[in-house]
Scaffold this motif. Structure first.
Motif, PDB file in Angstrom:
ATOM      1  N   VAL A  50      12.203  29.187  29.957  1.00 47.70           N
ATOM      2  CA  VAL A  50      12.671  30.506  30.373  1.00 47.70           C
ATOM      3  C   VAL A  50      14.092  30.386  30.903  1.00 47.70           C
ATOM      4  CG1 VAL A  50      12.297  32.424  31.973  1.00 47.70           C
ATOM      5  CG2 VAL A  50      10.342  31.278  30.917  1.00 47.70           C
ATOM      6  N   PRO A  51      15.036  31.230  30.453  1.00 46.69           N
ATOM      7  CA  PRO A  51      16.419  31.147  30.948  1.00 46.69           C
ATOM      8  C   PRO A  51      16.498  31.446  32.443  1.00 46.69           C
ATOM      9  CG  PRO A  51      16.283  32.506  28.963  1.00 46.69           C
ATOM     10  CD  PRO A  51      14.888  32.279  29.423  1.00 46.69           C
ATOM     11  N   ILE A  52      17.201  30.595  33.164  1.00 46.30           N
ATOM     12  CA  ILE A  52      17.409  30.765  34.605  1.00 46.30           C
ATOM     13  C   ILE A  52      18.829  31.276  34.818  1.00 46.30           C
ATOM     14  CG2 ILE A  52      17.443  29.630  36.857  1.00 46.30           C
ATOM     15  CD1 ILE A  52      14.675  29.778  35.547  1.00 46.30           C
ATOM     16  N   ALA A  53      18.972  32.398  35.516  1.00 46.06           N
ATOM     17  CA  ALA A  53      20.279  33.001  35.748  1.00 46.06           C
ATOM     18  C   ALA A  53      20.774  32.660  37.148  1.00 46.06           C
ATOM     19  CB  ALA A  53      20.197  34.521  35.587  1.00 46.06           C
ATOM     20  N   PRO A  54      22.093  32.614  37.328  1.00 43.46           N
ATOM     21  CA  PRO A  54      22.651  32.388  38.668  1.00 43.46           C
ATOM     22  C   PRO A  54      22.225  33.498  39.623  1.00 43.46           C
ATOM     23  CG  PRO A  54      24.359  32.227  36.990  1.00 43.46           C
ATOM     24  CD  PRO A  54      23.145  32.787  36.318  1.00 43.46           C
ATOM     25  N   ASN A  55      21.905  33.122  40.832  1.00 39.18           N
ATOM     26  CA  ASN A  55      21.492  34.120  41.815  1.00 39.18           C
ATOM     27  C   ASN A  55      22.411  34.175  43.033  1.00 39.18           C
ATOM     28  OD1 ASN A  55      20.188  31.459  42.229  1.00 39.18           O
ATOM     29  ND2 ASN A  55      19.449  32.376  44.125  1.00 39.18           N
ATOM     30  N   ASN A  56      23.351  33.224  43.122  1.00 38.97           N
ATOM     31  CA  ASN A  56      24.313  33.207  44.214  1.00 38.97           C
ATOM     32  C   ASN A  56      25.676  33.580  43.633  1.00 38.97           C
ATOM     33  OD1 ASN A  56      25.452  32.829  46.713  1.00 38.97           O
ATOM     34  ND2 ASN A  56      25.534  30.608  46.578  1.00 38.97           N
ATOM     35  N   ALA A 118      29.512  32.178  40.008  1.00 39.21           N
ATOM     36  CA  ALA A 118      28.063  32.382  39.984  1.00 39.21           C
ATOM     37  C   ALA A 118      27.366  31.041  39.802  1.00 39.21           C
ATOM     38  CB  ALA A 118      27.673  33.334  38.854  1.00 39.21           C
ATOM     39  N   GLU A 119      26.391  30.776  40.633  1.00 41.16           N
ATOM     40  CA  GLU A 119      25.659  29.519  40.541  1.00 41.16           C
ATOM     41  C   GLU A 119      24.185  29.735  40.850  1.00 41.16           C
ATOM     42  OE1 GLU A 119      27.363  26.889  43.384  1.00 41.16           O
ATOM     43  OE2 GLU A 119      26.636  28.009  45.122  1.00 41.16           O
ATOM     44  N   VAL A 120      23.383  28.825  40.339  1.00 43.67           N
ATOM     45  CA  VAL A 120      21.953  28.836  40.624  1.00 43.67           C
ATOM     46  C   VAL A 120      21.740  28.176  41.974  1.00 43.67           C
ATOM     47  CG1 VAL A 120      19.686  28.000  39.911  1.00 43.67           C
ATOM     48  CG2 VAL A 120      21.321  28.808  38.187  1.00 43.67           C
TER      49      VAL A 120
END
Length: 216
Positions: A50-56, A118-120
């Motif tokens: 599943v693609p993980i998107a940056p949240n920070n 943007a980073e995870v």
């Protein structure tokens, strides 16, 4: 969809005194587009495919634009975070922590320029159920049982709900909803399910009760 919803909410945000700040220069919708493009560019594939998107997400503005937006910075940051969540929902991205957007002044930027970092940022598993009355029930590391019994975690005063109707368990980076052999079944987004990996925005129907899942 995320940007369109963002634009509609901006119309309400800019009414009155805020409207003056949007007459010229950098427009918030431009910032919103940059945020969604950053999610696309910086997404990564999770171990479960599943693609993980940056949240920070950091939004860097020129000092003049930062000052221009300062009167409604908190509201704008919330709307940008919601735009990010909507875009992730549309694209099938997941987050591994709460979505945060921070506006930052950068002396190296000229008026009208905007940079996005943007980073995870992996945090605790996040999620909540929005109850019919609008209250949110936070989900964490323990299973949550929904049903009519008084010792259920979420008690439903619904004659069509079973005594122990459904359970939500933490799995991987998210949550899985399971029907517990209920009489009338559990329905997600209009489809009966026995087990379902919850995604942001899912509508859950237990008996006649409708709840919604939020991933962050």
């Amino acid at each position: 969809m995320g940007i369109q919803g963002f634009e509609r909410r901006l119309e309400k945000l800019v009414e009155g005194t805020f409207g003056k700040a949007f007459r010229s220069g950098l427009q918030p919708v431009e910032v919103g587009r940059k945020v969604t493009r950053a999610l696309d560019a910086e997404r990564a594939m999770g171990v479960d495919g599943v693609p993980i998107a940056p949240n920070n997400i950091g939004v860097y503005l020129s000092p003049a634009d930062f000052e221009r937006f300062s009167a409604f910075a908190d509201a704008l940051a919330r709307e940008l975070a919601e735009a990010a969540r909507e875009h992730a929902r549309d694209e099938g991205y997941h987050f591994v922590g709460p979505v945060t957007v921070t506006l930052v002044s950068d002396d190296e930027l000229r008026d009208g320029e905007c940079d996005i970092a943007a980073e995870v940022h992996e945090g605790n598993r996040v999620g909540s159920l929005v109850l019919p009355d609008g209250r949110r029930y936070p989900l964490a590391e323990k299973p949550v049982v929904l049903g009519r019994m008084s010792d259920c975690d979420i008690v439903l005063a619904d004659p069509r709900a079973s005594r122990q109707h459904a359970e939500i368990q933490p799995v991987g980076h998210g949550f899985v909803l399971s029907d517990m052999g209920s009489m009338n079944g559990t329905v997600v987004n209009g489809t009966p399910v026995r087990e379902h990996q919850l995604t942001d925005g899912d509508e859950i129907r237990v008996g006649s009760t409708v709840l919604h899942f939020e991933a962050s």
